[in-house]
Design an enzyme around this catalytic site. Structure first.
Site, PDB file in Angstrom:
ATOM      1  N   CYS A  38       0.805  -1.124  -0.022  1.00 18.51           N
ATOM      2  CA  CYS A  38      -0.044  -0.170  -0.104  1.00 18.51           C
ATOM      3  C   CYS A  38       0.844   1.433   0.108  1.00 18.51           C
ATOM      4  CB  CYS A  38      -0.827   0.063   1.284  1.00 18.51           C
ATOM      5  SG  CYS A  38      -1.894   1.606   1.456  1.00 18.51           S
ATOM      6  N   CYS A  48      -0.510   4.052   2.319  1.00 21.22           N
ATOM      7  CA  CYS A  48      -0.369   4.040   3.647  1.00 21.22           C
ATOM      8  C   CYS A  48       1.406   4.115   4.172  1.00 21.22           C
ATOM      9  CB  CYS A  48      -0.567   2.292   4.067  1.00 21.22           C
ATOM     10  SG  CYS A  48      -1.848   1.982   3.378  1.00 21.22           S
ATOM     11  N   ASP A  49       2.175   3.523   3.056  1.00 25.21           N
ATOM     12  CA  ASP A  49       3.519   3.445   3.649  1.00 25.21           C
ATOM     13  C   ASP A  49       4.509   4.507   2.846  1.00 25.21           C
ATOM     14  OD1 ASP A  49       2.966   1.825   5.503  1.00 25.21           O
ATOM     15  OD2 ASP A  49       3.122  -0.030   3.919  1.00 25.21           O
TER      16      ASP A  49
END
Ligand code: NAP
Length: 309
Positions: A136, A139-140
């Site tokens: 992701c 997200c990261d």
């Protein structure tokens, strides 16, 4: 034990739409939402292709869409619990649904549990999740400011996330197993025009290596069989999805890839159990198609319930 008229399992676009429609049909639906509301779109950045919310000044994000859909469903009577289903018994009615913390009975069910990112299945992948391996970018990506990353895959997700990652990373190398991308034309054009993105063609990742954190990937050119190491700080993997069917095995008919089989009315092999969204659709996997399928399943379920009474 609580007995419900309708239980919706899952809270992605299909589940939230089914919740809205069954709520407006006064069926008082209960949504078992999983631990995170919204499913995969809650992890998505900007959404340009869901009609109705875009403007020249603002492209909505996945979480923004989830928030609106959730509020709308709740406003029309849907109730939400944040829990994971671990077991179901669709053998007799009322159907039995067991979660980590409760057990429910339901006259009817809509399954909208979606799919999860496919794993590469190579040494080092599981070991380095959260320490350089990610599924992701939204997200990261932030953790890879001024670093180098590789993206594995050649579809829309790989390019969309790869382009997103250029906001943070110095360089994004896309490793694809063929010499032609599967992704659509617009994303290809954007990726080719992005100076931070380069491509490693005809190549598969054989191992993710590191020393506590990711340091590189060992790759093989499938045409020449040449093996080499590509230094990288991060490995973002976007090679498709697997249906979240673990608690449905033996309960509903599935195809050979594990997707729930439905007919044109979103009926599964069990009367009274419907399915919508990616758990029964390995083909389209769009927010807009999942929304349509969630609405269709809810409309059909409502008719079926009325016929039972
Ligand atoms: P996908 O279209 O199935 O693409 C998966 C990619 O990973 C393919 O390029 C495939 O290679 C590669 N791959 C599969 N298994 C692999 C393996 N074991 N090792 C190395 N490479 C592997 O999946 P997706 O990109 O996640 O997209 C899923 C669906 O969502 C699609 O329908 C897509 O259109 C949609 N989507 C749309 C958008 C958008 O419209 N903006 C954004 C994201 C996703 P091959 O090409 O050789 O098969």
């Amino acid at each position: 034990m609580q007995q419900e008229r309708v239980i919706i399992i899952g809270s992605g676009p299909a589940g939230l739409t089914a919740a809205l429609y069954t709520g407006r049909a006064m069926l008082n639906p209960l949504v078992i939402a999983g631990m995170q509301l919204g499913g995969q779109i809650s992890l998505t950045g900007e959404v340009e292709n869901y009609p109705g919310f875009w403007s020249p000044d603002h492209t909505p994000t996945g979480p923004e869409l989830v928030d609106v859909m959730h509020k709308q469903a709740e406003h029309f009577g849907a109730r939400f619990v944040y829990d994971e289903v671990v077991e179901v018994d669709f053998g007799v009615r009322p159907f039995r649904i067991k979660t980590y913390s409760a057990e429910y009975l339901a006259d009817s069910v809509i399954v909208t549990v979606g799919a999860s990112p496919t794993k590469l299945g190579v040494p080092g992948e599981a070991e380095y999740v959260g320490r350089g391996v990610s599924y992701c970018g939204t997200c990261d990506g932030f953790f890879f400011r001024n670093k180098d990353v590789v993206v594995v895959g050649g579809g829309d997700s790989a390019l969309e996330e790869g382009i997103f990652l250029t906001k943070f990373a110095n360089k994004v190398k896309v490793i694809h197993r063929r010499d032609q991308l599967r992704a659509g034309a617009i994303l290809q054009k954007r990726a080719f025009a992005n100076e931070k993105i380069s491509f490693i063609w005809d190549t598969v990742v054989e191992e993710i290596v590191g020393n506590g954190v990711v340091q590189g990937v060992r790759v093989k050119n499938v045409k020449t069989n040449e093996i080499r190491q590509v230094e990288t700080d991060g490995v973002f993997i976007f090679i498709g999805h697997d249906p979240n069917n673990h608690f449905l095995v033996g309960q509903l008919a599935m195809d050979e890839e594990g997707y729930v089989i439905t007919d044109e009315h979103y009926r599964t092999s069990v009367p009274g159990v419907y399915a919508a969204g990616e758990i029964q659709d390995p083909h389209f996997r769009q927010i807009s198609t999942s929304v349509g399928q969630g609405a269709g399943a809810a409309i059909e379920l409502e008719k079926w319930l009325a016929g039972q009474e």
